[in-house]
Design a protein around this motif. Structure first.
Motif, mmCIF file in Angstrom:
data_model
loop_
_atom_site.group_PDB
_atom_site.id
_atom_site.type_symbol
_atom_site.label_atom_id
_atom_site.label_comp_id
_atom_site.label_asym_id
_atom_site.label_seq_id
_atom_site.Cartn_x
_atom_site.Cartn_y
_atom_site.Cartn_z
ATOM 1 N N ALA A 123 0.834 -1.207 0.000
ATOM 2 C CA ALA A 123 0.000 0.000 0.000
ATOM 3 C C ALA A 123 0.861 1.246 0.000
ATOM 4 O O ALA A 123 1.919 1.284 0.623
ATOM 5 N N ALA A 124 0.379 2.274 -0.719
ATOM 6 C CA ALA A 124 1.052 3.579 -0.727
ATOM 7 C C ALA A 124 0.369 4.462 0.309
ATOM 8 O O ALA A 124 -0.561 5.213 0.011
ATOM 9 N N ASP A 125 0.821 4.374 1.550
ATOM 10 C CA ASP A 125 0.184 5.097 2.646
ATOM 11 C C ASP A 125 0.763 6.500 2.792
ATOM 12 O O ASP A 125 1.935 6.746 2.505
ATOM 13 N N ALA A 126 -0.091 7.406 3.264
ATOM 14 C CA ALA A 126 0.355 8.776 3.560
ATOM 15 C C ALA A 126 -0.538 9.332 4.656
ATOM 16 O O ALA A 126 -1.682 8.888 4.842
ATOM 17 N N TYR A 127 -0.003 10.284 5.417
ATOM 18 C CA TYR A 127 -0.800 10.979 6.414
ATOM 19 C C TYR A 127 -1.589 12.075 5.696
ATOM 20 O O TYR A 127 -1.021 13.058 5.216
ATOM 21 N N ASP A 128 -2.908 11.893 5.635
ATOM 22 C CA ASP A 128 -3.737 12.811 4.851
ATOM 23 C C ASP A 128 -3.703 14.241 5.369
ATOM 24 O O ASP A 128 -3.867 15.191 4.593
ATOM 25 N N TYR A 129 -3.506 14.420 6.672
ATOM 26 C CA TYR A 129 -3.555 15.762 7.241
ATOM 27 C C TYR A 129 -2.239 16.509 7.055
ATOM 28 O O TYR A 129 -2.146 17.701 7.344
ATOM 29 N N MET A 130 -1.206 15.807 6.558
ATOM 30 C CA MET A 130 0.089 16.435 6.298
ATOM 31 C C MET A 130 0.221 16.789 4.824
ATOM 32 O O MET A 130 -0.413 16.170 3.955
ATOM 33 N N THR A 131 1.079 17.758 4.532
ATOM 34 C CA THR A 131 1.394 18.055 3.143
ATOM 35 C C THR A 131 2.327 16.977 2.599
ATOM 36 O O THR A 131 2.875 16.159 3.351
ATOM 37 N N GLY A 132 2.508 16.992 1.290
ATOM 38 C CA GLY A 132 3.436 16.045 0.702
ATOM 39 C C GLY A 132 4.826 16.175 1.286
ATOM 40 O O GLY A 132 5.473 15.181 1.622
ATOM 41 N N LYS A 133 5.287 17.400 1.440
ATOM 42 C CA LYS A 133 6.622 17.637 1.976
ATOM 43 C C LYS A 133 6.719 17.192 3.430
ATOM 44 O O LYS A 133 7.723 16.595 3.851
ATOM 45 N N GLN A 134 5.682 17.435 4.213
ATOM 46 C CA GLN A 134 5.684 16.998 5.606
ATOM 47 C C GLN A 134 5.706 15.484 5.710
ATOM 48 O O GLN A 134 6.355 14.912 6.598
ATOM 49 N N ASN A 135 5.001 14.800 4.805
ATOM 50 C CA ASN A 135 5.041 13.343 4.784
ATOM 51 C C ASN A 135 6.460 12.843 4.539
ATOM 52 O O ASN A 135 6.911 11.879 5.168
ATOM 53 N N LEU A 136 7.170 13.492 3.639
ATOM 54 C CA LEU A 136 8.540 13.071 3.342
ATOM 55 C C LEU A 136 9.481 13.373 4.506
ATOM 56 O O LEU A 136 10.396 12.595 4.787
ATOM 57 N N ARG A 137 9.244 14.490 5.194
ATOM 58 C CA ARG A 137 10.052 14.777 6.386
ATOM 59 C C ARG A 137 9.853 13.701 7.435
ATOM 60 O O ARG A 137 10.798 13.286 8.121
ATOM 61 N N GLN A 138 8.610 13.248 7.583
ATOM 62 C CA GLN A 138 8.316 12.185 8.544
ATOM 63 C C GLN A 138 9.022 10.891 8.139
ATOM 64 O O GLN A 138 9.626 10.205 8.956
ATOM 65 N N ALA A 139 8.943 10.556 6.834
ATOM 66 C CA ALA A 139 9.581 9.333 6.347
ATOM 67 C C ALA A 139 11.097 9.403 6.501
ATOM 68 O O ALA A 139 11.745 8.382 6.772
#
Length: 249
Positions: free
Chosen positions: A85-101
């Motif tokens: 699955a391609a999961d992401a945190y919906d409440y975060m921006t794309g850039k914030q998701n990458l910072r988290q990863a």
């Protein structure tokens, strides 16, 4: 040519009888390997074995020359993957998701996040929340996350599932460009051959847990035959040629 992945005699059987048996394959730098088979053929099991998410009953897997069982950390250092699955945190921006990863990897600089956003075509949308992303954009975001550690091998499990035509074309283009320009190897599973036909350089066909065909596409598939027709012929034949000797070398 640099050898990225070597699997020899890899087997994994579950209580229900499903799994994989005696899988051998080789992946080299810049290869785009399509691992094809119907649902339940063993594609995800093989990808999980390669990434250490399940331990094979027998066989060896070497990444960059390191045995996955004895030198797991060294073997996986240059591997990025998206399994199931391609999961992401919906409440975060794309850039914030990458910072988290990026927190899962040591010493990923902020500049690398900018680079992968550019690589995947997401730079213009980096400040939008992921809940507004299309499925294709979420797939590219997952690919961007897999690219953070500057991998030499990227493993993708059914990455085109649910994508519209535009999303498929964009994802294929990104994969082909990264393989060609960066020399990144891709191992991609799919049960939809037509989705990956334009870009795969190496073909593997799994049937009931067995790898019945594996080799360079131009060696296996005649130029006037589609991958779908070749796949159907392979399945109907019941068994392939001596696949253990025809690796992507």
């Amino acid at each position: 040519m640099e050898t990225i992945l070597e699997a020899q005699g890899v087997s994994k059987r579950f209580g229900n009888g499903r799994g994989i048996g005696q899988i051998s394959l080789t992946v080299n730098a810049g290869d785009i390997v399509g691992l094809f088979g119907q649902n339940g053929a063993g594609k995800t099991t093989m990808l999980k074995a390669v990434t250490g998410l399940c331990r094979p009953d027998e066989g060896t897997i070497r990444l960059f020359g390191f045995d996955l069982n004895t030198h797991f950390e060294q073997a996986m250092t240059r591997v990025g993957c998206v399994i199931e699955a391609a999961d992401a945190y919906d409440y975060m921006t794309g850039k914030q998701n990458l910072r988290q990863a990026a927190r899962y990897y040591p010493d990923v600089p902020a500049s690398r996040i900018e680079e992968v956003l550019e690589m995947t075509g997401l730079a213009p949308y980096q400040n939008e929340r992921a809940k507004h992303y299309s499925l294709g954009m979420k797939q590219r975001l997952a690919l961007a996350a897999a690219l953070l550690p500057e991998p030499r091998l990227v493993i993708l499990d059914e990455p085109t599932n649910g994508l519209d035509i535009e999303g498929m074309v964009e994802l294929r283009g990104t994969i082909a460009r990264l393989a060609r320009e960066e020399g990144i190897a891709f191992l991609i599973s799919s049960h939809m051959l037509s989705h990956l036909e334009p870009i795969v350089t190496t073909v593997g066909i799994l049937h009931r847990g067995d790898l019945i065909r594996f080799g360079r596409r131009f060696e296996l598939v005649p130029p006037d035959v589609t991958l779908e027709d070749y796949y159907l012929e392979a399945i109907q034949s019941g068994k392939g040629e001596d696949v253990h000797e025809r690796t992507a070398g």
